[in-house]
Design a protein around this motif. Structure first.
Motif, PDB file in Angstrom:
ATOM      1  N   SER A 216     -20.867  39.936  22.543  1.00  0.00           N
ATOM      2  CA  SER A 216     -21.531  38.707  22.940  1.00  0.00           C
ATOM      3  C   SER A 216     -22.957  39.047  23.342  1.00  0.00           C
ATOM      4  O   SER A 216     -23.269  40.216  23.635  1.00  0.00           O
ATOM      5  CB  SER A 216     -20.812  38.084  24.137  1.00  0.00           C
ATOM      6  OG  SER A 216     -20.962  38.924  25.279  1.00  0.00           O
ATOM      7  N   PRO A 217     -23.859  38.057  23.392  1.00  0.00           N
ATOM      8  CA  PRO A 217     -25.223  38.347  23.849  1.00  0.00           C
ATOM      9  C   PRO A 217     -25.266  38.969  25.244  1.00  0.00           C
ATOM     10  O   PRO A 217     -26.082  39.853  25.504  1.00  0.00           O
ATOM     11  CB  PRO A 217     -25.898  36.973  23.815  1.00  0.00           C
ATOM     12  CG  PRO A 217     -25.161  36.211  22.773  1.00  0.00           C
ATOM     13  CD  PRO A 217     -23.739  36.665  22.890  1.00  0.00           C
TER      14      PRO A 217
ATOM     15  N   ILE B 183     -30.293  34.424  26.807  1.00  0.00           N
ATOM     16  CA  ILE B 183     -29.290  34.489  25.739  1.00  0.00           C
ATOM     17  C   ILE B 183     -29.802  33.796  24.487  1.00  0.00           C
ATOM     18  O   ILE B 183     -29.669  34.316  23.371  1.00  0.00           O
ATOM     19  CB  ILE B 183     -27.972  33.849  26.216  1.00  0.00           C
ATOM     20  CG1 ILE B 183     -27.323  34.735  27.290  1.00  0.00           C
ATOM     21  CG2 ILE B 183     -27.006  33.646  25.051  1.00  0.00           C
ATOM     22  CD1 ILE B 183     -26.175  34.066  28.016  1.00  0.00           C
ATOM     23  N   SER B 184     -30.404  32.621  24.651  1.00  0.00           N
ATOM     24  CA  SER B 184     -30.924  31.880  23.499  1.00  0.00           C
ATOM     25  C   SER B 184     -32.028  32.662  22.791  1.00  0.00           C
ATOM     26  O   SER B 184     -32.051  32.746  21.554  1.00  0.00           O
ATOM     27  CB  SER B 184     -31.453  30.518  23.959  1.00  0.00           C
ATOM     28  OG  SER B 184     -32.043  29.821  22.887  1.00  0.00           O
TER      29      SER B 184
ATOM     30  N   SER C  33     -30.490  35.578  20.961  1.00  0.00           N
ATOM     31  CA  SER C  33     -29.732  35.123  19.792  1.00  0.00           C
ATOM     32  C   SER C  33     -30.652  34.781  18.628  1.00  0.00           C
ATOM     33  O   SER C  33     -30.368  35.134  17.475  1.00  0.00           O
ATOM     34  CB  SER C  33     -28.872  33.909  20.169  1.00  0.00           C
ATOM     35  OG  SER C  33     -27.923  34.254  21.156  1.00  0.00           O
ATOM     36  N   THR C  34     -31.753  34.085  18.903  1.00  0.00           N
ATOM     37  CA  THR C  34     -32.678  33.738  17.828  1.00  0.00           C
ATOM     38  C   THR C  34     -33.385  34.982  17.290  1.00  0.00           C
ATOM     39  O   THR C  34     -33.640  35.091  16.089  1.00  0.00           O
ATOM     40  CB  THR C  34     -33.722  32.715  18.311  1.00  0.00           C
ATOM     41  OG1 THR C  34     -34.389  33.213  19.473  1.00  0.00           O
ATOM     42  CG2 THR C  34     -33.064  31.398  18.658  1.00  0.00           C
TER      43      THR C  34
ATOM     44  N   ALA D 202     -30.897  36.657  15.047  1.00  0.00           N
ATOM     45  CA  ALA D 202     -30.747  35.892  13.812  1.00  0.00           C
ATOM     46  C   ALA D 202     -31.920  36.139  12.866  1.00  0.00           C
ATOM     47  O   ALA D 202     -31.743  36.276  11.655  1.00  0.00           O
ATOM     48  CB  ALA D 202     -30.621  34.398  14.133  1.00  0.00           C
TER      49      ALA D 202
END
Length: 367
Positions: free
Chosen positions: A262-263, A344-345, A348-349, A352
């Motif tokens: 997970s992040p 976290i956001s 995550s980006t 990605a």
């Protein structure tokens, strides 16, 4: 016009627009981040622009505005000697003080034959030496100093070091502790703890320089500093060190584990890896810096042992009680949720985007 050239022109336009946006924000009664995020939800959907991308633009524009260093005019260039100025943090201070228009010299362990010249006429002597050497260096430099010279240090403990500086030097004394390691190119967005010792007005110009370079000052007593550093440094470093040592003993393949992660796990592993990639001596000296730190670490181990025994007993009710007790101490913090969600956001980006770059290299594109 080919695709690459079109992309380049679009990027140049975006950069110019972002510059205009930041400049405009600086002239307005700036709307809150939440207001700016809420204004364009429907337009974002219609344009096919992800909400997180707009969030990132707004957040980073606000950060650029908040962290923009003020212009600072040097009233009077000072003569400064940085003891240990060739070390990583020493080099940082030499660079920033020189950029501020001051005359900066360096005194290293092999240059004491020049001590009278480098120390005797200095307006500021800044000690950027290893923690365990700081007290000895204070005693060594003090006899050379003028009563008008400001003596300052950047060590991560303050009570004993500032007491020694006050005893050995009759002039101005200031304790500093940069709350960051080597890496930043300026004070922009960085915190520096300040502990006034004697005649704080004499070193106000130094604090002004740090703030003008974008830094944030936190003033406290040496006692409060050392109490806070038990949690901020010693306990955190020991917990990260322990986790790293345990995973190494278990033979965990760290890179493989990140594929399942997970992040939050990835952030924690990156924190441990960052610590272990740096100087072992530096961090061990920080852990061993005081009896208070060692005693707090012992208490942490006792807490871990108590919880481990409850787990071994399968005592679910007691573990839930321990969890809820800790929760009450931390409280329901909207700040913690907002900040961690943002981290976290952002991670995550970032991941990605990196995944897209990797796929583009290995997957053929068919027209």
């Amino acid at each position: 016009m080919n695709t690459s050239e079109t992309l380049r022109q679009l990027d140049q336009t975006l950069i110019a627009l972002l510059s205009d946006r930041i400049s405009l924000l600086a002239t307005l009664e700036t709307p809150s981040r939440q207001e700016q995020l809420a204004n364009y939800q429907s337009q974002l959907t219609q344009a096919g622009v992800p909400a997180y991308l707009w969030d990132s633009i707004v957040t980073h524009c606000m950060a650029a505005l908040a962290n923009a260093p003020s212009r600072h005019t040097i009233v009077e260039p000072r003569n400064i000697t940085v003891v240990g100025g060739r070390g990583l943090m020493g080099c940082f201070f030499v660079d920033r003080l020189s950029a501020g228009g001051h005359n900066v010299s360096v005194l290293e362990y092999d240059g004491w034959e020049h001590a009278d010249r480098l120390l005797g006429g200095a307006d500021l002597v800044l000690l950027c030496v290893p923690l365990k050497a700081t007290v000895a260096v204070v005693r060594r430099v003090a006899p050379y100093l003028s009563p008008t010279t400001t003596l300052a240090d950047i060590a991560s403990t303050k009570v004993s070091i500032m007491q020694t500086m006050m005893e050995c030097h009759s002039g101005p004394v200031m304790g500093l502790h940069p709350m960051f390691g080597p890496g930043p190119s300026s004070f922009l967005g960085q915190k520096v703890v300040t502990c006034p010792g004697r005649d704080p007005e004499a070193s106000q110009w130094l604090l002004d320089l740090i703030e003008a370079d974008g830094g944030k000052l936190i003033s406290c007593t040496p006692d409060e500093h050392d109490r806070m550093m038990v949690a901020v440094q010693a306990i955190r470093f020991f917990a990260n060190f322990t986790l790293g040592a345990f995973l190494a003993e278990e033979g965990i393949d760290i890179e493989r584990s990140l594929e399942f992660a997970s992040p939050l796990y990835r952030i924690e592993i990156n924190t441990v890896s960052r610590l272990l990639a740096q100087s072992a001596a530096l961090y061990i000296d920080i852990l061993l810096a005081s009896d208070e730190r060692c005693e707090a670490i012992k208490r942490l181990v006792k807490t871990s042992d108590r919880l481990a025994k409850l787990l071994a007993q399968g005592n679910r009710a007691a573990l839930i009680e321990e969890f809820e007790t800790a929760h009450k101490a931390f409280g329901d913090s909207p700040r913690a949720l907002e900040e961690s969600n943002h981290v976290i956001s952002h991670l995550s980006t970032f991941l990605a985007a990196n995944a897209m770059k990797t796929r583009a290299k290995v997957e053929p594109i068919y027209s």
